[in-house]
Scaffold this active site. Structure first.
Site, PDB file in Angstrom:
ATOM      1  N   ARG A   1     -53.809 -54.757  36.128  1.00 34.78           N
ATOM      2  CA  ARG A   1     -55.220 -54.361  36.270  1.00 34.78           C
ATOM      3  C   ARG A   1     -55.721 -54.633  37.692  1.00 34.78           C
ATOM      4  O   ARG A   1     -56.710 -54.061  38.142  1.00 34.78           O
ATOM      5  CB  ARG A   1     -56.099 -55.065  35.228  1.00 34.78           C
ATOM      6  CG  ARG A   1     -57.564 -54.667  35.313  1.00 34.78           C
ATOM      7  CD  ARG A   1     -58.341 -54.895  34.012  1.00 34.78           C
ATOM      8  NE  ARG A   1     -58.082 -56.180  33.414  1.00 34.78           N
ATOM      9  CZ  ARG A   1     -58.633 -57.337  33.825  1.00 34.78           C
ATOM     10  NH1 ARG A   1     -59.478 -57.352  34.831  1.00 34.78           N
ATOM     11  NH2 ARG A   1     -58.332 -58.465  33.221  1.00 34.78           N
TER      12      ARG A   1
ATOM     13  N   TYR B   1     -71.719 -31.778  40.319  1.00 31.22           N
ATOM     14  CA  TYR B   1     -70.901 -31.585  39.117  1.00 31.22           C
ATOM     15  C   TYR B   1     -71.714 -32.020  37.882  1.00 31.22           C
ATOM     16  O   TYR B   1     -72.360 -33.081  37.902  1.00 31.22           O
ATOM     17  CB  TYR B   1     -69.622 -32.399  39.273  1.00 31.22           C
ATOM     18  CG  TYR B   1     -68.703 -32.367  38.096  1.00 31.22           C
ATOM     19  CD1 TYR B   1     -68.199 -31.168  37.604  1.00 31.22           C
ATOM     20  CD2 TYR B   1     -68.306 -33.542  37.471  1.00 31.22           C
ATOM     21  CE1 TYR B   1     -67.351 -31.148  36.518  1.00 31.22           C
ATOM     22  CE2 TYR B   1     -67.446 -33.534  36.391  1.00 31.22           C
ATOM     23  CZ  TYR B   1     -66.980 -32.326  35.916  1.00 31.22           C
ATOM     24  OH  TYR B   1     -66.135 -32.313  34.845  1.00 31.22           O
TER      25      TYR B   1
ATOM     26  N   ASP C   1     -68.882 -36.053  47.306  1.00 28.50           N
ATOM     27  CA  ASP C   1     -67.806 -35.580  46.446  1.00 28.50           C
ATOM     28  C   ASP C   1     -67.279 -34.305  47.114  1.00 28.50           C
ATOM     29  O   ASP C   1     -67.926 -33.266  47.076  1.00 28.50           O
ATOM     30  CB  ASP C   1     -68.353 -35.298  45.039  1.00 28.50           C
ATOM     31  CG  ASP C   1     -67.280 -34.737  44.099  1.00 28.50           C
ATOM     32  OD1 ASP C   1     -66.217 -34.292  44.588  1.00 28.50           O
ATOM     33  OD2 ASP C   1     -67.518 -34.735  42.875  1.00 28.50           O
TER      34      ASP C   1
ATOM     35  N   LYS D   1     -57.547 -32.645  40.930  1.00 32.68           N
ATOM     36  CA  LYS D   1     -57.567 -31.267  41.435  1.00 32.68           C
ATOM     37  C   LYS D   1     -56.551 -31.094  42.566  1.00 32.68           C
ATOM     38  O   LYS D   1     -55.363 -31.132  42.318  1.00 32.68           O
ATOM     39  CB  LYS D   1     -58.985 -30.902  41.859  1.00 32.68           C
ATOM     40  CG  LYS D   1     -60.080 -31.423  40.932  1.00 32.68           C
ATOM     41  CD  LYS D   1     -60.015 -30.847  39.523  1.00 32.68           C
ATOM     42  CE  LYS D   1     -61.157 -31.399  38.679  1.00 32.68           C
ATOM     43  NZ  LYS D   1     -61.063 -31.091  37.277  1.00 32.68           N
TER      44      LYS D   1
HETATM   45  N1  PLP Z   1     -66.233 -33.672  40.912  1.00 33.85           N
HETATM   46  C1  PLP Z   1     -66.045 -32.353  40.823  1.00 33.85           C
HETATM   47  C2  PLP Z   1     -66.592 -31.466  41.901  1.00 33.85           C
HETATM   48  C3  PLP Z   1     -65.329 -31.800  39.756  1.00 33.85           C
HETATM   49  O1  PLP Z   1     -65.158 -30.474  39.684  1.00 33.85           O
HETATM   50  C4  PLP Z   1     -64.829 -32.678  38.755  1.00 33.85           C
HETATM   51  C5  PLP Z   1     -64.089 -32.147  37.584  1.00 33.85           C
HETATM   52  O2  PLP Z   1     -64.013 -30.960  37.357  1.00 33.85           O
HETATM   53  C6  PLP Z   1     -65.068 -34.041  38.878  1.00 33.85           C
HETATM   54  C7  PLP Z   1     -65.762 -34.515  39.965  1.00 33.85           C
HETATM   55  C8  PLP Z   1     -64.593 -35.016  37.833  1.00 33.85           C
HETATM   56  O3  PLP Z   1     -63.234 -35.226  37.963  1.00 33.85           O
HETATM   57  P1  PLP Z   1     -62.308 -35.714  36.737  1.00 33.85           P
HETATM   58  O4  PLP Z   1     -62.266 -34.585  35.766  1.00 33.85           O
HETATM   59  O5  PLP Z   1     -61.021 -36.044  37.405  1.00 33.85           O
HETATM   60  O6  PLP Z   1     -62.986 -36.918  36.155  1.00 33.85           O
END
Ligand code: PLP
Length: 397
Positions: free
Chosen positions: A57, A110, A183, A208
């Site tokens: 952890r 998101y 992000d 991604k």
């Molecule tokens: N940020 C963006 C722009 C995303 O498109 C996504 C998921 O589609 C996330 C964060 C969240 O990522 P995760 O699905 O790996 O938790």
């Protein structure tokens, strides 16, 4: 071996965070616990940041190697990996914000991040959420108060590919002494040098582009050791880090991120230009197009325009359905950034919860399709899109 920070991203992706074993690849360390060599180490390992593994952890050597590679790619002092992109985002926010603090967030973020900010941070944690149009940095500056503890933006945005000027946001943060986070998932670190643009926390859903093969779930945050220290401490409590197996897959995936993204940039630009000329297509949203309202910013801020684009199918829901069902090669996938091209309709997925009014406010049409462009031969992608557009009966062919 040169220092990780001196390598270009394509080199850092391969040699950054190199394993110390001499093997060409990072081994998977599945142990949940490690032998401690003696009393002295045992008495210090729980209270001092010793550079040894003790309990999974707290980290493991596979995780450490993957984190070093991500930091080399991001050109930051350090990186932290998490069990998902959402784990990364929520841990940053929870570590930096306490009841009474204010978070300034972009309106276009998101959907799950939006839900976390509004339903959890605001309603249960007493954080004031101030929402701005982050494509206008002046709105951010005007919103900062003496309670603001974090400015959070996303670029390019989902699904309309709007951009946020990160140099401007970073400058506002430094001037007003407020940490900034982005992000940058849609761009990947290859296209978006967030730290170099002055952003404190560069966040990615590693699920991604970084992983790139649609076979893992992970998230990353990169920045200075000092900035990441409270986030590291909270991760120790939450235990929301990836397993060694996931770290291995991510480390392996990252090795090819520069070539994958270069190809995705090329394919997406070609498809965006082609789609703009199709009678069965309405507006096309892609930062690499001259028609994109922030194309100039894209040229200065991004190393490549990315693999994400969106477009409106001409007509209504009937044409949209015919288009989606007309695709034979390109699958419908609720993710992005993989080697395979995929589609999704935001109105019935990521932006469903927002409702008609919310989508209208952002400019998301009912027939909008989001395309995550992969690394296939672009001729095959065009042929598949053409067949599906013909199926709408609007292409005139
Ligand atoms: N940020 C963006 C722009 C995303 O498109 C996504 C998921 O589609 C996330 C964060 C969240 O990522 P995760 O699905 O790996 O938790």
């Amino acid at each position: 071996m040169p220092d990780d920070s001196q390598m270009h991203p394509a080199t850092a992706a391969i040699h950054g965070g190199a394993p110390t074993t001499g093997g060409a690849v990072t081994p998977i360390h599945p142990a949940s616990v490690y032998r401690l060599p003696d009393y002295d180490v045992m008495s210090r390992v729980f209270t001092e940041p010793l550079d040894i593994s003790s309990y999974a952890r707290f980290g493991d050597p596979t995780l450490t190697a993957a984190e070093a590679k991500l930091a080399a790619l991001e050109r930051t002092e350090t990186s932290l990996l998490f069990s998902s992109g959402m784990a990364a985002i929520t841990t940053v926010a929870l570590a930096l914000l306490k009841p009474g603090d204010e978070l300034i967030t972009a309106r276009d973020i998101y959907g799950t991040t939006h839900t976390f900010f509004h339903r959890y941070l605001a309603e249960r944690h007493g954080v004031t959420i101030t929402t701005v149009d982050a494509t206008r940095p002046d709105e951010i500056r005007a919103a900062v108060s003496d309670r603001t503890r974090l400015i959070y933006v996303e670029t390019p945005t989902n699904p309309l590919l709007k951009l946020v000027d990160l140099a401007a946001v970073g400058a506002i943060g430094r001037e007003l002494n407020v940490p900034t986070a982005v992000d940058g998932t849609f761009a990947s670190p290859i296209n978006l040098p967030a730290a170099a643009l002055g952003i404190d926390y560069s966040i990615h859903s590693a699920t991604k582009y970084l992983g790139g093969h649609s076979d893992l779930l992970a998230g990353g945050v990169s920045g200075t050791k000092a900035r990441l220290a409270p986030i590291r401490s909270l991760r120790l409590l939450l235990g929301n880090l990836p397993s060694a197996h996931t770290s291995f897959l991510l480390d392996r995936g990252m090795k090819t991120v520069a070539v994958r993204v270069a190809r995705q940039n090329e394919n997406a630009l070609e498809l965006a230009r082609w789609l703009e000329n199709q009678p069965a297509v309405g507006r096309v949203f892609y930062p690499g197009l001259d028609s994109h309202p922030q194309h100039e910013l894209a040229r200065t801020q991004m190393h490549g325009f990315g693999g994400m684009l969106s477009f409106e199918v001409a007509g209504g829901l009937t044409e949209l359905q015919r288009f989606i069902d007309g695709l034979k090669l390109i699958p419908i996938l609720a993710s992005l950034g993989g080697v395979e091209t995929s589609v999704i309709v935001p109105t019935v997925s990521s932006h469903y919860a927002m409702g008609v009014a919310g989508r209208a406010e952002l400019g998301i049409a009912d027939t909008l399709v989001r395309l995550s462009v992969g690394i296939e031969d672009v001729a095959d992608l065009k042929a598949d899109l053409q067949t599906a557009l013909d199926a709408t009966g609007r292409s005139g062919s």
